[in-house]
Motif scaffolding. Sequence first.
Motif, short mmCIF file in Angstrom:
data_model
loop_
_atom_site.label_atom_id
_atom_site.label_comp_id
_atom_site.label_asym_id
_atom_site.label_seq_id
_atom_site.Cartn_x
_atom_site.Cartn_y
_atom_site.Cartn_z
N ASP A 33 -59.86 -64.17 -22.03
CA ASP A 33 -60.59 -65.62 -21.93
C ASP A 33 -59.94 -66.93 -22.91
O ASP A 33 -59.81 -67.76 -22.68
CB ASP A 33 -61.72 -65.33 -21.43
N ARG A 74 -56.81 -66.71 -23.18
CA ARG A 74 -55.84 -68.13 -21.49
C ARG A 74 -56.39 -69.30 -22.04
O ARG A 74 -55.65 -70.48 -21.65
CB ARG A 74 -56.57 -67.15 -20.08
N TYR A 75 -57.50 -69.77 -22.59
CA TYR A 75 -58.27 -70.86 -22.36
C TYR A 75 -57.53 -71.76 -23.61
O TYR A 75 -57.09 -72.63 -23.39
CB TYR A 75 -59.77 -71.14 -22.63
N ASP A 126 -54.24 -72.80 -22.53
CA ASP A 126 -54.30 -73.81 -21.29
C ASP A 126 -55.03 -75.27 -21.88
O ASP A 126 -54.04 -75.95 -20.88
CB ASP A 126 -55.36 -73.10 -19.97
N GLU A 127 -55.45 -75.41 -22.47
CA GLU A 127 -55.50 -76.68 -23.43
C GLU A 127 -54.59 -76.70 -23.34
O GLU A 127 -53.92 -78.19 -23.66
CB GLU A 127 -56.43 -76.57 -24.97
N ARG A 140 -51.43 -76.82 -22.70
CA ARG A 140 -50.45 -77.21 -21.33
C ARG A 140 -50.93 -77.99 -20.68
O ARG A 140 -50.63 -79.74 -20.71
CB ARG A 140 -50.24 -76.36 -20.09
N LEU A 141 -52.54 -77.92 -21.21
CA LEU A 141 -53.23 -79.98 -20.22
C LEU A 141 -52.87 -80.65 -21.06
O LEU A 141 -53.18 -81.92 -20.71
CB LEU A 141 -54.80 -79.34 -20.25
N GLU A 166 -47.01 -70.81 -24.22
CA GLU A 166 -47.60 -71.21 -22.80
C GLU A 166 -48.83 -70.32 -21.77
O GLU A 166 -49.46 -70.24 -20.97
CB GLU A 166 -47.46 -73.04 -22.61
N CYS A 167 -47.47 -69.91 -20.83
CA CYS A 167 -48.03 -68.88 -20.08
C CYS A 167 -47.91 -66.92 -21.12
O CYS A 167 -48.38 -65.73 -20.17
CB CYS A 167 -46.73 -67.97 -19.35
#
Length: 261
Positions: free
Chosen positions: A3, A6-7, A10-11, A13-14, A41-42
């Motif tokens: 996790d 993943r976080y 995600d940051e 990408r965001l 990113e993935c």
Amino acid sequence: MDDRIRYLLDELRLTRDARGMTQDDLAGHIPWASSTIAMIECGRRKPPPGFWDAVDGALQTGGALGRLATRLGSPQWFIDWSAAEQAAVSLRSYESLVVPGLLQTEAYARAVLTDAGLTNLEEMERRLATRLARQAVLTRADPVDLTAVLDEGLLHRPVGGPAVMREQLEALVAVGALLHVRLHVVRTTVGAYAGLNGPFVIATAADRTETGYLDNQLVGQVVDGPGNLAALQRAWEAVRSEALPQQQSTELIREVAEKWI
């Protein structure tokens, strides 16, 4: 995927989206292609050295993403290896002391973490959850191709007691029946061989990029230099040449499992 990893992704990408930048736009400011950024990113490729510094500069974050990577409770080596493991299309693993983490049952993993000296229950449960989550690479839609060589000694080491060991070895037999998993055992009668220098894993990504991983008491070491990888390749060939064929290995694991009563 863990996790925390993943976080972090995600940051990335965001933050990129918030700056109004596409992956192609970002690629124009850093020395990596948009296809590489997409894979990172993935979670299909580990960030190469210098990636976070370059991205922080391009996105003008003031170093926020790089700092986040070090503040998520995982050392950089774990972040790098987790990404490489998740991105791998094949893994070649050698282990001499315990069943590899990707193949551990929950009870066996709990015993390893507990008996290794983890007295903080919350930390132990976090590591256990992370270890079990990593095993999804073997059951996902495009599972990783795993070849694992195990030293016979670990089949006889009473981790967690007889019931835990029997369950673990039966689980090895079951996972070894999967088409994308191959298990091999080096008999104790072999004596000294290259594997006694320590466990390691070689991850190969879809673009044939390779990453090596070494483990010790304090930290894991991620290696990707050509010299180190060449040495690991030689070590792999040496331990693989000493191991039993897959069918004989499975029969041996099953035979030892029946003794754990």
